[in-house]
Design a protein around this motif. Structure first.
Motif: not given
Length: 468
Positions: A158, A183, A241, A244, A253, A255, A263, A269
């Motif tokens: 990301a 995050i 994760i 992205v 995202v 994960y 998702t 973000l």
């Protein structure tokens, strides 16, 4: 070529404080800094420009809105129709930053520190010192202090850009996101997530570690998680994760959590997974400046690098990436260069998270003390039993004292509650002088004040709290 006793590369908390202190001690000093904000030179580095100061301004503004919107009725204050003028809120934040960064420029002038705007680069060693490229002008420095700070760590999946931002971008949204992903459940993620949650965003925090605030005392982390979840922050721990992606509408995202793939989609973000040393453009490799495997400048206990006459301080040498730690290193190295005995006690560096409730601690956690083989005793006292906290309308949290069971020496104090960012200063002062929990318990604290909770926690370490 102009010559200086000291040339500081970097104008953040470490650098500008080192420059001012060196000048105060009679050393001819210059500071080279490339930070700019709004197209103009702006001293103070990340902290003053896009970090500590603007984030606290936004935290205070958003907390006032939260109080007016949701808490004022408890005080008998009826408010209807409260709304946020985000443009004005951001302008206030910018005004606070302008005042403080302009103050550093004034202090440089007052203390006769020469300021260069632009990149500072180590060029070569010559007789009498080091040649430094100070924003395109070569100067000779008897001593160089590297204080170039750190940069946000990007998540490889990301990269920053578009709807994916780091701390500075998260302080400049032009609208409140409907759904905000964060995050990293560290200090920056919690503070910025709190700002936008108060202003109306639905906030989801994704953390790779299995637990919450694992650097803090376990009791503090448990209480903090309970309080933040109560406020509406959503947390997911132990996530991995895997993808992205972003488009014009937002960010997705993907994960894995507990072996299940999820998702989630967000309007914005924030990636806050730590910081990395900033040495780009410094010329470290060309002159042979020693860096470790992670890119931090290597120093000894006196901040000396492997090159004679070159020192380094602040985030760029690692350790706790805190502005006050960097400032104290700036003072210490300047005093060493002047022949004095500069020193920083890393055992009592205070940590603060400016959420609501605030979190603060200094010294060892209970588990950390036990891991060192120490036998400990603890005392804990809640703000809910404190008159000032009840009158203030915020009785959340507690203070926990950790002391050596054999010597009674204070090993650490941990707090979650109202204004604990201010209360922790008393603890740092006491620990600097090797105080015991009895010293703290016997110290008279004004009544009614929040600080009485600190005294009561110390009393509780010997099972003699008076008000519980």
């Amino acid at each position: 070529m102009d010559s200086y006793d000291v040339v500081v590369i970097g104008g953040g908390p470490a650098g500008y404080v080192a420059a001012i202190r060196a000048a105060q001690l009679g050393l001819k000093t210059a500071c080279v800094d490339a930070f700019e904000r709004g197209g103009k030179a702006s001293l103070g580095g990340t902290c003053l420009n896009v970090g500590c100061i603007p984030s606290k301004a936004m935290l205070d503004s958003s907390e006032k809105f939260e109080m007016i919107s949701h808490e004022a009725q408890e005080h008998g204050i009826e408010v209807t129709g409260a709304s946020v003028n985000l443009e004005k809120m951001l302008a206030r934040k910018a005004g606070v930053v302008d005042k403080l960064t302009g103050g550093i420029a004034y202090l440089f002038k007052k203390n006769k520190v020469t300021s260069f705007f632009g990149l500072g680069k180590l060029v070569r060693q010559e007789e009498g010192g080091w040649v430094v490229d100070a924003a395109g002008t070569e100067v000779l420095a008897k001593n160089v202090i590297v204080a170039t700070g750190s940069s946000p760590r990007a998540l490889p999946l990301a990269p920053f850009g578009g709807h994916i931002v780091e701390n500075s971008g998260a302080l400049a949204f032009d609208a409140v996101p409907g759904k905000l992903g964060v995050i990293g459940a560290g200090v920056i993620g919690l503070e910025l997530g709190s700002v936008w949650r108060r202003l109306g965003a639905q906030v989801t925090v994704l953390e790779a570690l299995p637990g919450f605030l694992m650097a803090a005392d376990a009791a503090i982390g448990k209480e903090a998680l309970k309080q933040f979840q109560k406020q509406g922050l959503e947390f997911h721990f132990g996530v991995n994760i895997s993808a992205v992606t972003q488009d014009d509408a937002g960010v997705s995202v993907t994960y894995t959590e507990k072996d299940q793939e999820v998702t989630a989609t967000f309007d914005k973000l924030i990636v806050s997974i730590g910081r990395v040393p900033h040495t780009a453009g410094l010329g470290a490799e060309a002159v042979g400046l020693g860096l470790d495997a992670r890119g931090f400048v290597q120093v000894d206990s006196h901040y000396r690098t492997n090159l004679p006459g070159i020192y380094a301080i602040g985030d760029v040498i690692g350790g706790a990436m805190l502005a006050h730690k960097a400032e104290e290193e700036g003072v210490a190295v300047a005093e060493m260069l002047a022949g004095q005995a500069g020193h920083v006690n890393y055992d009592v560096i205070p940590w603060v998270i400016y959420t609501s409730p605030e979190i603060a601690w200094a010294g060892l956690t209970e588990q950390g003390a036990k891991d060192k083989g120490l036998t400990v005793k603890t005392g804990q006292f809640p703000f809910s039993a404190n008159g000032r906290a009840l009158g203030h309308g915020d009785p959340r949290g507690f203070v926990k004292v950790v002391a050596d069971a054999d010597t009674d020496r204070l090993l650490g104090v941990h707090m979650i509650g109202p204004n604990v960012s201010e209360l922790i200063g008393e603890i740092v002062a006491l620990m600097e002088f090797g105080a015991s929990s009895e010293d703290l318990a016997r110290t008279v604290h004004a009544h009614p004040t929040l600080s009485e909770v600190v005294k009561e926690a110390a009393l509780a370490a010997d099972k003699r709290a008076l008000h519980m």
